[in-house]
Design a protein around this motif. Structure first.
Motif, PDB file in Angstrom:
ATOM      1  N   VAL A 221       0.879  -1.352  -0.049  1.00 17.23           N
ATOM      2  CA  VAL A 221      -0.093   0.047   0.038  1.00 17.23           C
ATOM      3  C   VAL A 221       0.827   1.160   0.079  1.00 17.23           C
ATOM      4  O   VAL A 221       0.746   2.207  -0.867  1.00 17.23           O
ATOM      5  N   GLU A 222       1.639   1.278   0.999  1.00 19.34           N
ATOM      6  CA  GLU A 222       2.907   2.576   1.127  1.00 19.34           C
ATOM      7  C   GLU A 222       3.459   2.690  -0.060  1.00 19.34           C
ATOM      8  O   GLU A 222       3.503   3.780  -0.811  1.00 19.34           O
ATOM      9  N   TYR A 223       3.913   1.619  -0.699  1.00 16.13           N
ATOM     10  CA  TYR A 223       4.780   2.031  -1.924  1.00 16.13           C
ATOM     11  C   TYR A 223       4.107   2.315  -3.182  1.00 16.13           C
ATOM     12  O   TYR A 223       4.326   3.141  -3.978  1.00 16.13           O
ATOM     13  N   SER A 224       2.847   1.642  -3.225  1.00 15.45           N
ATOM     14  CA  SER A 224       1.994   2.008  -4.362  1.00 15.45           C
ATOM     15  C   SER A 224       1.532   3.430  -4.282  1.00 15.45           C
ATOM     16  O   SER A 224       1.625   4.085  -5.116  1.00 15.45           O
ATOM     17  N   GLU A 225       1.400   4.118  -2.849  1.00 21.67           N
ATOM     18  CA  GLU A 225       0.915   5.280  -2.906  1.00 21.67           C
ATOM     19  C   GLU A 225       2.091   6.229  -3.381  1.00 21.67           C
ATOM     20  O   GLU A 225       1.666   7.433  -3.893  1.00 21.67           O
TER      21      GLU A 225
ATOM     22  N   ALA B  81       2.252   6.498  -6.814  1.00 18.66           N
ATOM     23  CA  ALA B  81       1.017   7.124  -7.490  1.00 18.66           C
ATOM     24  C   ALA B  81       1.340   8.927  -7.313  1.00 18.66           C
ATOM     25  O   ALA B  81       1.018   9.591  -7.916  1.00 18.66           O
ATOM     26  N   ASP B  82       2.195   9.165  -6.141  1.00 17.13           N
ATOM     27  CA  ASP B  82       2.460  10.314  -5.867  1.00 17.13           C
ATOM     28  C   ASP B  82       3.800  10.859  -5.210  1.00 17.13           C
ATOM     29  O   ASP B  82       3.992  10.716  -4.038  1.00 17.13           O
ATOM     30  N   ASN B  83       4.772  10.703  -5.884  1.00 16.89           N
ATOM     31  CA  ASN B  83       6.184  10.976  -5.596  1.00 16.89           C
ATOM     32  C   ASN B  83       6.512  12.496  -5.121  1.00 16.89           C
ATOM     33  O   ASN B  83       7.785  12.685  -4.872  1.00 16.89           O
ATOM     34  N   THR B  84       5.478  13.073  -5.184  1.00 17.48           N
ATOM     35  CA  THR B  84       5.823  14.636  -4.630  1.00 17.48           C
ATOM     36  C   THR B  84       5.329  14.568  -3.300  1.00 17.48           C
ATOM     37  O   THR B  84       5.593  15.655  -2.623  1.00 17.48           O
TER      38      THR B  84
ATOM     39  N   LEU C 134       5.735  10.617   2.191  1.00 16.84           N
ATOM     40  CA  LEU C 134       5.725   9.491   1.834  1.00 16.84           C
ATOM     41  C   LEU C 134       7.079   9.185   1.205  1.00 16.84           C
ATOM     42  O   LEU C 134       7.577   7.917   1.583  1.00 16.84           O
ATOM     43  N   VAL C 135       7.636   9.987   0.584  1.00 16.89           N
ATOM     44  CA  VAL C 135       8.932  10.066   0.107  1.00 16.89           C
ATOM     45  C   VAL C 135      10.129   9.814   1.161  1.00 16.89           C
ATOM     46  O   VAL C 135      10.926   8.831   1.203  1.00 16.89           O
ATOM     47  N   ILE C 136      10.004  10.228   2.337  1.00 18.96           N
ATOM     48  CA  ILE C 136      10.912  10.400   3.440  1.00 18.96           C
ATOM     49  C   ILE C 136      10.515   8.856   3.972  1.00 18.96           C
ATOM     50  O   ILE C 136      11.793   7.965   4.481  1.00 18.96           O
ATOM     51  N   SER C 137       9.311   8.369   4.285  1.00 26.34           N
ATOM     52  CA  SER C 137       9.033   7.255   4.770  1.00 26.34           C
ATOM     53  C   SER C 137       9.531   6.067   3.949  1.00 26.34           C
ATOM     54  O   SER C 137      10.385   5.098   4.522  1.00 26.34           O
ATOM     55  N   VAL C 138       9.312   6.084   2.636  1.00 26.17           N
ATOM     56  CA  VAL C 138       9.684   4.862   1.828  1.00 26.17           C
ATOM     57  C   VAL C 138      11.340   4.775   1.706  1.00 26.17           C
ATOM     58  O   VAL C 138      11.768   3.796   1.556  1.00 26.17           O
TER      59      VAL C 138
ATOM     60  N   LEU D 221      13.573   1.719   2.607  1.00 23.11           N
ATOM     61  CA  LEU D 221      14.499   0.972   1.836  1.00 23.11           C
ATOM     62  C   LEU D 221      15.897   0.903   2.358  1.00 23.11           C
ATOM     63  O   LEU D 221      16.538   0.159   2.094  1.00 23.11           O
ATOM     64  N   ARG D 222      16.264   2.277   2.894  1.00 20.94           N
ATOM     65  CA  ARG D 222      17.620   2.498   3.336  1.00 20.94           C
ATOM     66  C   ARG D 222      18.008   1.446   4.564  1.00 20.94           C
ATOM     67  O   ARG D 222      19.183   1.100   4.572  1.00 20.94           O
ATOM     68  N   SER D 223      17.111   1.188   5.423  1.00 24.33           N
ATOM     69  CA  SER D 223      17.277   0.345   6.511  1.00 24.33           C
ATOM     70  C   SER D 223      17.427  -1.220   6.102  1.00 24.33           C
ATOM     71  O   SER D 223      18.342  -1.828   6.357  1.00 24.33           O
ATOM     72  N   LEU D 224      16.740  -1.588   5.027  1.00 20.52           N
ATOM     73  CA  LEU D 224      16.610  -2.812   4.527  1.00 20.52           C
ATOM     74  C   LEU D 224      18.104  -2.948   4.025  1.00 20.52           C
ATOM     75  O   LEU D 224      18.494  -3.930   4.126  1.00 20.52           O
ATOM     76  N   ILE D 225      18.479  -2.198   2.821  1.00 21.06           N
ATOM     77  CA  ILE D 225      19.700  -2.114   2.102  1.00 21.06           C
ATOM     78  C   ILE D 225      20.998  -2.004   3.150  1.00 21.06           C
ATOM     79  O   ILE D 225      21.787  -3.022   2.762  1.00 21.06           O
TER      80      ILE D 225
END
Length: 540
Positions: free
Chosen positions: A502-506, A509-512, A516-520, A524-528
């Motif tokens: 849900v979060e990544y799809s959102e 859909a709206d990368n402005t 959302l940008v900060i959260s995603v 990702l940074r935590s995982l990698i």
């Protein structure tokens, strides 16, 4: 199926990854895709393409009177210092030393830039191989550049001819005392290393001063053959051109031992060293010796009797038949069944490790100015130095222990002191943070574009697909289902899969949406950052 038969198995991301990691320094998804499209034969051809030489290193620090600025009036900011006098003449010794050290830093940073930007090419990996083979330590950046440029220009060429060039290289003449080798006082330093480390290997002791491949008398005779070579003062404009002094050369013929079939080297002045090297390269052991070094560098540190018989011996015969042209032999080795069976047996060197992070994860240090580009490349150099792989400054003439010291070999790169640093440096490149080396703190911003990396993965809205795709990029295989479950805890701790979907799809859909940008980005940074600290990332 013979060891050196052409590999005929599947050509997938795993095989492309294996080949590119061993022959270059990490690879991005785009590079992997290019290799997959080229196929094995096409990738090998591209690896061995002879590309134009890179532009020389630049002056990237500003002139000025501040503590962190240098005064080097012989070179302008953004231009190369290579054409400036090798030893700048400044009002004080302190200023001169500061200018020389600035050029050193430029050379070291530039060297990492070449490796970072090498693409599908084996040249930089071979340049590093020859740098570790023909070890030559100096502190003058001009002599260092001249030396490394000789290695780079001839990296894919002829071993015999490169040995001739290195024998009278100014950096080497100074490092191994060839500059002090005279008929009045022959110096045996280079003569000994020429045989023991560069061309033949010592072999077993079979008598007093008699080894399998040469004798102590050969060292004495070869030192005399090499007398007379000189390097001019750093103040001389021609300091990078070796000169031959016939007056200081030992006259008359020199006879080698029974190990060389009592070969006689006739008096031949400044060409006498070439005659010597031609004789050394006639020895059967010479081709075997260098093939073993290639094998340890590209394949595996362990050479069994079986490998000696079925890999080393036929490749050595091939090398000698090709008059020591290295490209045909390496192409055969790197295209073989045996090479593609030799996976996960090499612990990455610090340089391989750091560049695996930066290249695989699309690292792009600040490039707005030359200074920013070089500063961040110098951070990589400093990290590798701190992890015991100091470019231009090997611990001794034998090179880095990982490639010669039995039984540890590659394990030399990891111990209770070095391993935590390796893991922490990988993490910091992904997450950003303070990297402390020799009491100097380098503040690294999060430079890995994790959002861009995820965007290149099809169906990244599925966390299982995301993690498995990243594992193919960072490792040489997919992680297990159990590992996927564990890794999801760093992406969506304690949450079901659909929360990420849900979060990544959102976000897509709206990368402005800044929130959302900060959260995603953070997830990702935590995982990698965890994945680059896994043991699977430490090997190749």
């Amino acid at each position: 199926m013979a060891y050196l038969d052409l590999y005929s198995g599947p050509w997938t991301i795993a095989e492309a990854n294996h080949l590119l990691r061993r022959t270059s320094f990490g690879c991005s998804q785009d590079t992997l895709n290019e290799a997959l499209n080229l196929g094995l034969s096409g990738t090998i051809s591209k690896l061995f393409e002879v590309n134009p030489m890179p532009e020389p290193p630049l002056k990237y620090e500003f002139d000025g009177d501040e503590r962190d600025e240098v005064n080097d009036p012989d070179a302008n900011y953004g231009e190369t210092w290579v054409n400036a006098p090798a030893y700048p003449t400044l009002p004080t010794q302190q200023e001169t030393n500061k200018a020389v050290r600035a050029r050193n830093r430029s050379l070291y940073a530039w060297s990492f830039i070449q490796m970072q930007e090498s693409g599908i090419s084996i040249r930089e990996k071979l340049t590093l191989f020859w740098h570790n083979h023909f070890v030559s330590v100096n502190t003058n950046p001009h002599r260092e550049f001249y030396y490394i440029n000789t290695l780079r220009e001839n990296a894919l060429g002829n071993f015999k001819e490169l040995t001739k060039l290195i024998t009278i290289d100014p950096n080497m003449l100074v490092y191994l005392s060839g500059n002090q080798n005279t008929n009045a006082a022959p110096n045996e330093n280079y003569a000994r290393e020429l045989l023991e480390l560069f061309t033949l290997g010592k072999g077993e002791a079979v008598g007093n001063g008699d080894y399998t491949n040469y004798t102590e008398d050969d060292i004495v005779a070869i030192a005399k053959i090499l007398t007379g070579w000189r390097v001019k003062s750093l103040l001389d404009p021609d300091t990078l051109t070796p000169i031959f002094s016939n007056f200081n050369h030992t006259k008359g013929s020199k006879t080698l031992s029974h190990r060389f079939n009592n070969a006689v080297i006739e008096e031949n002045g400044e060409d006498e060293y070439k005659d010597l090297i031609d004789i050394i390269f006639q020895q059967e052991e010479c081709s075997k010796f260098i093939v073993r070094q290639f094998y340890k560098w590209f394949v595996n540190s362990e050479i069994s009797d079986d490998i000696e018989l079925n890999v080393i011996a036929p490749l050595a015969n091939n090398l000698k038949a090709n008059n020591y042209e290295i490209a045909p032999v390496l192409k055969t080795l790197l295209s073989s069944n045996h090479f593609f069976e030799s996976t996960f047996c090499m612990i990455k060197s610090p340089i391989d490790l750091m560049l695996s992070v930066t290249k695989s994860l699309l690292f792009s240090g600040p490039t707005a100015t030359i200074k920013e580009q070089y500063d961040y490349a110098l951070v990589l150099y400093s990290a590798c130095y701190d992890l015991n792989q100091d470019l231009f400054h090997h611990p001794d003439v034998a090179g880095w222990k990982a490639y010669y010291q039995s039984p540890l070999f590659y394990k030399s790169w990891v111990n209770s002191f070095l391993l935590p640093k390796r893991l922490d440096y990988c993490r910091i490149i992904v997450t950003g943070g303070d990297l402390v080396i020799d009491d100097i703190t380098y503040t690294i911003p999060p430079l890995i574009p994790v959002l861009t990396i995820a965007s290149k993965i099809e169906n990244a809205t599925d966390p299982n697909v995301l993690i498995k795709s990243l594992s193919k990029l960072l490792f040489n295989y997919e992680v297990s289902d159990e590992q996927v479950v564990s890794l999801k805890e760093f992406l969506i701790p304690g949450l079901p899969d659909f929360e990420w979907t849900v979060e990544y799809s959102e976000y897509l859909a709206d990368n402005t949406n800044t929130t959302l940008v900060i959260s995603v980005d953070k997830k990702l940074r935590s995982l990698i950052s965890i994945m680059v600290q896994m043991s699977e990332f430490q090997i190749m």
